[in-house]
Scaffold this active site. Structure first.
Site, PDB file in Angstrom:
ATOM      1  N   ARG A 108       0.810  -1.229   0.000  1.00 33.42           N
ATOM      2  CA  ARG A 108       0.000   0.000   0.000  1.00 33.42           C
ATOM      3  C   ARG A 108       0.841   1.277   0.000  1.00 33.42           C
ATOM      4  NH1 ARG A 108      -5.676  -0.799   3.215  1.00 33.42           N
ATOM      5  NH2 ARG A 108      -6.287  -2.710   2.145  1.00 33.42           N
ATOM      6  N   ASP A 128     -15.569  10.807   6.516  1.00 34.79           N
ATOM      7  CA  ASP A 128     -14.475   9.856   6.327  1.00 34.79           C
ATOM      8  C   ASP A 128     -13.176  10.544   6.703  1.00 34.79           C
ATOM      9  OD1 ASP A 128     -14.324   6.980   4.741  1.00 34.79           O
ATOM     10  OD2 ASP A 128     -12.417   8.048   4.725  1.00 34.79           O
TER      11      ASP A 128
END
Length: 279
Positions: A36, A146
């Site tokens: 990632r 978020d």
């Protein structure tokens, strides 16, 4: 990033991630971190996780912190996920709220990712109103939050292409809720659906006071990433943010067992929600 991650660097990164956003990164996930963060580290010309941590500790690195958190955050989502939740909303909760006096019904979509959940909530509200026109006596406001500014930017645009169009939507729903874009290769959420939804960057490990009170909270498939202590803190803060008798929805594999006793479980057609108990 080099093929192997130093154990000390990995432990330090676990601590950073948990302190920054509450995510509990388990042992043996070095491969996940490497995959990632690799693109970001190549861009920054940083050769090791330790080097990245050093950059993160330097002053004025708020933007870099946000990019690292964004890279490590799971943004898996799709339309009408766990459809029983939306049927329960239409068949039980919205009719119940319509019987109560009060202002606008407030719904919170926590960890909303790229917007599919809050827009689905708005679609469910729209369908409920069309089926029950006489009951439309309270408006609905959906706050979608978020931690990732990148996915919030995507959500605000309300334009979806490729796989994100088809996951959870049939052809009739695509026609009902969207406008074709880019030679029909993309779809844009209609304004009548979007107008109910407001997006905001928010860390679930933060202060909830500025969010206000809610009648319904969707916090699905989120708590699984946090430690037991943080789960309890988040659920307690959400309980305090709910109006009396408010509802909390979790993911289908999540429960409040051993987390809190402030809610009572309710089930409709196999779907489960948690209702705040009276004091």
């Amino acid at each position: 990033m080099k093929a192997s991650i130093d154990t000390r660097d990995y432990l330090a990164f676990q601590t950073f991630l948990q302190e920054a956003c509450g995510i509990l990164l388990g042992d043996g996930k070095e491969y996940l971190v490497a995959s990632r963060l690799n693109g970001l580290m190549v861009e920054l010309k940083v050769g090791s996780l330790g080097g990245l941590l050093k950059r993160l500790k330097a002053p004025g690195q708020r933007g870099l912190r946000a990019r690292v958190i964004d890279a490590m955050t799971t943004n898996e989502t799709f339309w009408f996920r766990d459809p029983g939740h939306f049927r329960m909303l239409q068949e039980q909760i919205l009719p119940e709220l319509d019987q109560k006096a009060g202002g606008v019904v407030r719904v919170w979509s926590a960890a909303c990712s790229s917007g599919q959940e809050p827009y689905t909530l708005s679609m469910a509200v729209q369908d409920y109103w069309k089926k029950s026109p006489g009951r439309r006596n309270r408006g609905v406001e959906i706050l979608a939050t978020d931690i990732s500014s990148r996915v919030l930017d995507e959500a605000r645009q309300g334009i979806y292409c490729g796989l994100s169009i088809n996951r959870g939507l049939d052809a009739q729903q695509q026609q009902r809720y969207f406008i074709p874009r880019e030679n029909n290769s993309c779809l844009e959420v209609k304004s009548e659906i979007r107008q109910r939804v407001r997006f905001r960057e928010f860390n679930l490990n933060g202060n909830y006071a500025s969010l206000g009170r809610f009648d319904i909270i969707f916090c699905r498939n989120v708590l699984i990433y946090f430690s037991s202590d943080l789960k309890k803190k988040i659920v307690e803060r959400m309980a305090q943010s709910l109006n009396p008798g408010g509802y909390l929805f979790l993911g289908s594999t999540e429960s409040l067992t051993q987390i809190t006793d402030r809610f009572e479980m309710q089930m409709v057609g196999g779907a489960i929600a948690y209702r705040l108990k009276s004091n």
